[in-house]
Design a protein around this motif. Structure first.
Motif, PDB file in Angstrom:
ATOM      1  N   VAL A  90      -2.127  -3.473  -2.999  1.00 36.86           N
ATOM      2  CA  VAL A  90      -2.972  -3.945  -1.904  1.00 36.86           C
ATOM      3  C   VAL A  90      -4.420  -4.028  -2.391  1.00 36.86           C
ATOM      4  N   GLU A  91      -4.928  -5.249  -2.419  1.00 40.98           N
ATOM      5  CA  GLU A  91      -6.275  -5.497  -2.907  1.00 40.98           C
ATOM      6  C   GLU A  91      -7.317  -5.336  -1.802  1.00 40.98           C
ATOM      7  N   SER A  92      -6.971  -5.762  -0.592  1.00 36.97           N
ATOM      8  CA  SER A  92      -7.912  -5.637   0.518  1.00 36.97           C
ATOM      9  C   SER A  92      -7.136  -5.454   1.815  1.00 36.97           C
ATOM     10  N   CYS A  93      -7.823  -4.853   2.791  1.00 36.47           N
ATOM     11  CA  CYS A  93      -7.217  -4.582   4.097  1.00 36.47           C
ATOM     12  C   CYS A  93      -8.283  -4.820   5.156  1.00 36.47           C
ATOM     13  N   GLU A 100      -1.749  -8.978  15.133  1.00 34.74           N
ATOM     14  CA  GLU A 100      -1.633  -8.133  13.951  1.00 34.74           C
ATOM     15  C   GLU A 100      -2.787  -7.137  13.900  1.00 34.74           C
ATOM     16  N   SER A 101      -2.459  -5.920  13.537  1.00 35.65           N
ATOM     17  CA  SER A 101      -3.474  -4.872  13.442  1.00 35.65           C
ATOM     18  C   SER A 101      -4.268  -4.980  12.145  1.00 35.65           C
ATOM     19  N   TYR A 102      -3.576  -5.331  11.051  1.00 39.40           N
ATOM     20  CA  TYR A 102      -4.203  -5.394   9.732  1.00 39.40           C
ATOM     21  C   TYR A 102      -3.755  -6.644   9.003  1.00 39.40           C
ATOM     22  N   GLN A 103      -4.639  -7.162   8.167  1.00 40.46           N
ATOM     23  CA  GLN A 103      -4.307  -8.263   7.267  1.00 40.46           C
ATOM     24  C   GLN A 103      -4.565  -7.765   5.854  1.00 40.46           C
ATOM     25  N   LEU A 104      -3.528  -7.776   5.026  1.00 35.87           N
ATOM     26  CA  LEU A 104      -3.630  -7.305   3.658  1.00 35.87           C
ATOM     27  C   LEU A 104      -3.616  -8.484   2.698  1.00 35.87           C
TER      28      LEU A 104
END
Length: 149
Positions: A90-93, A100-104
């Protein structure tokens, strides 16, 4: 922060390996004055670090995907974030507004590795589901944005 600080930030975003003398010539100050300003920007957390811009395919990370995480309603957000942070792919969150709660942003070597990562994320306590999009190519990323004086 003044226009010189913003210009220094722009110059460092273009080339973080610029010498203080080179930066000084471009902003019209002495090298020691630029060194002091950059040090203050680092201390204040405005400049958080310096990174190499690499060719991901050349280092075996040719698959880039965007994974949206939908949390369970009773999820412990800190636990979900800790689990995601521990995944080196995972490069960024980003915390998102919307479904959606998070975008990775993730990088892996193969589609099989992406599949394994998606399974690991979906098995994380607090994750209800994921939605994945695979990038076919990169047109640009991490483009420096000009500062505003």
């Amino acid at each position: 922060m003044d226009s010189i600080d913003l210009r220094l930030i722009d110059l460092l975003r273009e080339n973080a390996r610029s010498s203080y003398a080179e930066l000084a010539r471009k902003v019209g100050l002495s090298a020691p004055a630029v060194h002091e300003r950059v040090g203050k920007l680092e201390t204040a957390g405005t400049i958080r670090g310096y990174r190499a811009d690499i060719d991901h395919e050349a280092v075996g990370l040719g698959v880039t995907a965007l994974i949206g995480i939908i949390e369970d309603s009773g999820a412990d957000t800190d636990d979900v974030l800790a689990a995601v942070r521990a995944m080196p792919e995972v490069e960024s969150c980003y915390f998102m507004a919307g479904v959606e709660s998070y975008q990775l942003t993730v990088r892996v070597g193969t589609i099989a590795e992406l599949e394994q990562l998606i399974v690991r994320i979906n098995r994380t306590p607090g994750v209800a589901s994921t939605r994945t999009a695979i990038a076919l190519s990169t047109k640009w990323e991490n483009r420096p944005q000009p500062g505003q004086a």
